[in-house]
Design an enzyme around this catalytic site. Structure first.
Site, PDB file in Angstrom:
ATOM      1  N   ILE A  58      41.709  35.565  45.124  1.00 25.64           N
ATOM      2  CA  ILE A  58      41.279  35.680  43.724  1.00 25.64           C
ATOM      3  C   ILE A  58      41.051  34.280  43.144  1.00 25.64           C
ATOM      4  CG2 ILE A  58      41.776  36.660  41.450  1.00 25.64           C
ATOM      5  CD1 ILE A  58      43.724  38.583  42.717  1.00 25.64           C
ATOM      6  N   PRO A  59      39.926  33.659  43.504  1.00 25.32           N
ATOM      7  CA  PRO A  59      39.658  32.329  42.948  1.00 25.32           C
ATOM      8  C   PRO A  59      39.380  32.399  41.446  1.00 25.32           C
ATOM      9  CG  PRO A  59      37.801  33.080  44.273  1.00 25.32           C
ATOM     10  CD  PRO A  59      38.880  34.096  44.429  1.00 25.32           C
ATOM     11  N   HIS A  60      39.912  31.418  40.747  1.00 29.72           N
ATOM     12  CA  HIS A  60      39.716  31.323  39.303  1.00 29.72           C
ATOM     13  C   HIS A  60      39.796  29.857  38.921  1.00 29.72           C
ATOM     14  CE1 HIS A  60      43.957  31.851  40.248  1.00 29.72           C
ATOM     15  NE2 HIS A  60      44.229  31.121  39.175  1.00 29.72           N
ATOM     16  N   GLY A  61      39.373  29.557  37.729  1.00 32.26           N
ATOM     17  CA  GLY A  61      39.303  28.169  37.300  1.00 32.26           C
ATOM     18  C   GLY A  61      40.638  27.595  36.859  1.00 32.26           C
TER      19      GLY A  61
END
Length: 141
Positions: A58-61
């Protein structure tokens, strides 16, 4: 928040950076984030792996990257062959951009779905975006 146009199936990725870029580009294309958010997602991955288990990343900033978020959004990239996330194999890459914690409920649902290996396999092997959406909308999950 997860819409048909935000889901791409049967993709391939050469690296986790490539997979993150694909997930981020979907967020850009849906108007949820500015392109700079993709860089923020890559920065976050340098600090801590966003691999969650059962084939899910779950890539996120970063917190600083939140300035590039226009509205909350989700993207899902299905990678059946898998992509290496620091020694773990991700087959589903879920890009997330949250505005004012709107994404937290969806994150909770994602965690519940992917905590069951059987449900994770359904997403990994889904033949249509509708299958994935119905799994996310299923209240029993």
């Amino acid at each position: 928040m997860l819409k048909k146009e935000n889901i791409v199936l049967n993709q391939s990725a050469d690296s986790k950076e490539d997979a993150i870029k694909q997930a981020g580009q979907l967020l850009v294309d849906q108007g949820a984030v500015e392109p700079a958010y993709i860089d923020s997602m890559q920065e976050r991955e340098q600090v801590v792996s966003t691999f969650m288990g059962n084939g899910l990343a779950i890539p996120h900033g970063t917190d600083e990257g939140k300035t590039s978020v226009i509205e909350s959004g989700l993207s899902l990239v299905q990678i059946p062959a898998g992509v290496d996330f620091d020694g773990n194999e991700a087959k589903v890459v879920l890009g997330i951009a949250g505005k004012e914690n709107e994404h937290l409920e969806m994150l909770q649902k994602i965690a519940v779905i992917f905590s069951e290996e059987e449900n994770a396999e359904k997403v990994i092997n889904a033949a249509s975006a509708e299958e994935i959406i119905s799994l996310f909308e299923n209240e029993d999950v």
